[in-house]
Design a protein around this motif. Structure first.
Motif, PDB file in Angstrom:
ATOM      1  N   GLY A   1       0.817  -1.216   0.000  1.00  0.00           N
ATOM      2  CA  GLY A   1       0.000   0.000   0.000  1.00  0.00           C
ATOM      3  C   GLY A   1       0.844   1.256   0.000  1.00  0.00           C
ATOM      4  O   GLY A   1       0.518   2.236  -0.687  1.00  0.00           O
ATOM      5  N   VAL A   2       1.945   1.248   0.752  1.00  0.00           N
ATOM      6  CA  VAL A   2       2.843   2.404   0.767  1.00  0.00           C
ATOM      7  C   VAL A   2       3.530   2.565  -0.592  1.00  0.00           C
ATOM      8  O   VAL A   2       3.701   3.680  -1.091  1.00  0.00           O
ATOM      9  CB  VAL A   2       3.882   2.254   1.899  1.00  0.00           C
ATOM     10  N   CYS A   3       3.909   1.448  -1.207  1.00  0.00           N
ATOM     11  CA  CYS A   3       4.557   1.501  -2.526  1.00  0.00           C
ATOM     12  C   CYS A   3       3.655   2.151  -3.566  1.00  0.00           C
ATOM     13  O   CYS A   3       4.137   2.822  -4.483  1.00  0.00           O
ATOM     14  CB  CYS A   3       4.949   0.098  -2.976  1.00  0.00           C
ATOM     15  N   LEU A   4       2.349   1.958  -3.431  1.00  0.00           N
ATOM     16  CA  LEU A   4       1.415   2.580  -4.374  1.00  0.00           C
ATOM     17  C   LEU A   4       1.515   4.096  -4.349  1.00  0.00           C
ATOM     18  O   LEU A   4       1.255   4.766  -5.347  1.00  0.00           O
ATOM     19  CB  LEU A   4      -0.019   2.154  -4.059  1.00  0.00           C
ATOM     20  N   LEU A   5       1.898   4.646  -3.206  1.00  0.00           N
ATOM     21  CA  LEU A   5       2.015   6.101  -3.088  1.00  0.00           C
ATOM     22  C   LEU A   5       3.360   6.616  -3.583  1.00  0.00           C
ATOM     23  O   LEU A   5       3.441   7.667  -4.212  1.00  0.00           O
ATOM     24  CB  LEU A   5       1.803   6.531  -1.635  1.00  0.00           C
ATOM     25  N   ILE A   6       4.433   5.885  -3.296  1.00  0.00           N
ATOM     26  CA  ILE A   6       5.775   6.430  -3.537  1.00  0.00           C
ATOM     27  C   ILE A   6       6.440   5.874  -4.789  1.00  0.00           C
ATOM     28  O   ILE A   6       7.377   6.489  -5.303  1.00  0.00           O
ATOM     29  CB  ILE A   6       6.683   6.184  -2.321  1.00  0.00           C
ATOM     30  N   PHE A   7       5.966   4.740  -5.302  1.00  0.00           N
ATOM     31  CA  PHE A   7       6.605   4.123  -6.464  1.00  0.00           C
ATOM     32  C   PHE A   7       6.174   4.853  -7.723  1.00  0.00           C
ATOM     33  O   PHE A   7       4.981   5.050  -7.953  1.00  0.00           O
ATOM     34  CB  PHE A   7       6.237   2.639  -6.537  1.00  0.00           C
ATOM     35  N   SER A   8       7.115   5.267  -8.545  1.00  0.00           N
ATOM     36  CA  SER A   8       6.782   6.075  -9.722  1.00  0.00           C
ATOM     37  C   SER A   8       6.157   5.239 -10.842  1.00  0.00           C
ATOM     38  O   SER A   8       5.295   5.731 -11.574  1.00  0.00           O
ATOM     39  CB  SER A   8       8.037   6.784 -10.245  1.00  0.00           C
ATOM     40  N   ARG A   9       6.559   3.981 -10.976  1.00  0.00           N
ATOM     41  CA  ARG A   9       6.028   3.141 -12.059  1.00  0.00           C
ATOM     42  C   ARG A   9       4.757   2.432 -11.571  1.00  0.00           C
ATOM     43  O   ARG A   9       4.713   1.226 -11.371  1.00  0.00           O
ATOM     44  CB  ARG A   9       7.086   2.141 -12.501  1.00  0.00           C
ATOM     45  N   LYS A  10       3.712   3.220 -11.423  1.00  0.00           N
ATOM     46  CA  LYS A  10       2.473   2.686 -10.858  1.00  0.00           C
ATOM     47  C   LYS A  10       1.766   1.727 -11.793  1.00  0.00           C
ATOM     48  O   LYS A  10       1.017   0.846 -11.342  1.00  0.00           O
ATOM     49  CB  LYS A  10       1.540   3.841 -10.475  1.00  0.00           C
ATOM     50  N   ARG A  11       1.970   1.835 -13.093  1.00  0.00           N
ATOM     51  CA  ARG A  11       1.311   0.919 -14.022  1.00  0.00           C
ATOM     52  C   ARG A  11       1.750  -0.518 -13.769  1.00  0.00           C
ATOM     53  O   ARG A  11       0.962  -1.455 -13.926  1.00  0.00           O
ATOM     54  CB  ARG A  11       1.614   1.307 -15.463  1.00  0.00           C
ATOM     55  N   LEU A  12       3.007  -0.679 -13.379  1.00  0.00           N
ATOM     56  CA  LEU A  12       3.496  -2.014 -13.065  1.00  0.00           C
ATOM     57  C   LEU A  12       2.767  -2.605 -11.861  1.00  0.00           C
ATOM     58  O   LEU A  12       2.414  -3.790 -11.849  1.00  0.00           O
ATOM     59  CB  LEU A  12       5.002  -1.953 -12.801  1.00  0.00           C
ATOM     60  N   LEU A  13       2.507  -1.766 -10.844  1.00  0.00           N
ATOM     61  CA  LEU A  13       1.793  -2.229  -9.658  1.00  0.00           C
ATOM     62  C   LEU A  13       0.334  -2.565  -9.980  1.00  0.00           C
ATOM     63  O   LEU A  13      -0.215  -3.546  -9.471  1.00  0.00           O
ATOM     64  CB  LEU A  13       1.863  -1.175  -8.558  1.00  0.00           C
ATOM     65  N   PHE A  14      -0.313  -1.750 -10.812  1.00  0.00           N
ATOM     66  CA  PHE A  14      -1.699  -2.027 -11.182  1.00  0.00           C
ATOM     67  C   PHE A  14      -1.785  -3.301 -12.030  1.00  0.00           C
ATOM     68  O   PHE A  14      -2.750  -4.069 -11.919  1.00  0.00           O
ATOM     69  CB  PHE A  14      -2.298  -0.839 -11.927  1.00  0.00           C
ATOM     70  N   PHE A  15      -0.797  -3.510 -12.874  1.00  0.00           N
ATOM     71  CA  PHE A  15      -0.765  -4.737 -13.669  1.00  0.00           C
ATOM     72  C   PHE A  15      -0.623  -5.951 -12.751  1.00  0.00           C
ATOM     73  O   PHE A  15      -1.295  -6.976 -12.940  1.00  0.00           O
ATOM     74  CB  PHE A  15       0.395  -4.686 -14.669  1.00  0.00           C
TER      75      PHE A  15
END
Length: 301
Positions: free
Chosen positions: A228-242
């Motif tokens: 959940g924290v990575c969703l806020l700070i990680f710049s490559r959010k498309r990778l997380l949504f994938f």
């Protein structure tokens, strides 16, 4: 320590005349600049600076209204243009009293170097200065930079500012939603209250002791909070949504395998996880080439 002026710079692959018109025409300026809801030019005599009024809707029905004076110069070095600005407001609730700045347009070989610098006075003495440094000035700088990138994408890719802002805020709404989901489910049912079903879901799938299941649930809770924290700070959010689009169907299969009767319950693991999968897919596409303040330079070279 005195606060530094706000500075933003961006390269726009467009003609100087087009950049000038889009930034100096009120009906176009108010579309891409998030700092203004509306801008209205007042009648002026030839040769006089342009007076105008502006509004910014903060939260309906609260609005900040102000005044401004701008003057343009077309006689810069190598065809550069400059527009000076003097602005302010008489509203006591406004975090900004009065300020001055400029826009500068420098034509290059294939682009226009568009930049601004401005500074302002704040009300409420030392308390107002503290709030300005902590919150208002960073927010103003971010809003200016985001607006400049929206302008760039409008002129380069012909994507309307309205469409860009719609995608931008919807994508962040979904991001905050998933951030809440992951942190809540990792913190409340796993780490704080340790719901019995969290343990039995693991021990029913794998023959483990309750103590081992307890430790695994704690680890899973920590990983969910971390995600959940990575969703806020990680710049490559498309990778997380994938990744989430692939993960939620797997979580649904695991939950149903552990407790098939859960399918009879309302808001069961099947419907819940499939809903989150669909939202993940939407978030994946929304985050494609979003406008970003990071695409601007915030300090002079």
């Amino acid at each position: 320590m005195e606060a530094k002026p706000i500075y933003v710079e961006i390269n726009i692959h467009s003609s100087l005349d087009q950049v000038w018109e889009t930034t100096q025409t009120p009906s176009k300026h108010e579309q891409w600049d998030i700092r203004f809801s509306s801008i209205k030019y007042l009648p002026k005599a030839e040769g006089e600076p342009q007076h105008f009024t502006y509004e910014r809707t903060v939260l309906p029905p609260f609005k900040i209204k102000g005044w401004g004076i701008s003057a343009g110069d077309h006689n810069g070095k190598n065809g550069a243009r400059t527009s000076s600005l003097h602005f302010g407001t008489n509203m006591k609730s406004s975090p900004i009293k009065e300020g001055k700045g400029y826009w500068k347009y420098e034509p290059q070989d294939e682009h226009v170097n568009f930049m601004t610098q401005y500074d302002y006075e704040v009300p409420f003495g030392k308390f107002g200065s503290l709030i300005d440094r902590i919150l208002i000035r960073p927010l103003m700088g971010w809003g200016t930079a985001l607006s400049f990138d929206v302008l760039r994408r409008w002129l380069e890719n012909s994507e309307s500012p309205r469409s860009q802002y719609m995608r931008f805020f919807c994508s962040w709404l979904i991001t905050f939603f998933f951030c809440f989901i992951w942190i809540y489910h990792g913190l409340v049912p796993k780490l704080i209250f340790m719901h019995p079903k969290e343990i039995t879901m693991i021990t029913d799938l794998i023959p483990l002791s309750n103590e081992t299941g307890y430790r695994l649930v704690q680890i899973a809770g920590g990983l969910e909070i971390f995600f959940g924290v990575c969703l806020l700070i990680f710049s490559r959010k498309r990778l997380l949504f994938f990744a989430m689009a692939l993960l939620f169907p797997l979580l649904a299969i695991v939950a149903i395998t552990a407790d098939p009767q859960a399918l009879q319950a309302p808001f069961n693991p099947l419907t819940f996880n499939l809903s989150l999968m669909v939202l993940s897919i939407i978030g994946f596409f929304l985050h494609k080439e979003l406008p970003s303040a990071r695409n601007c330079r915030r300090k002079r070279k």
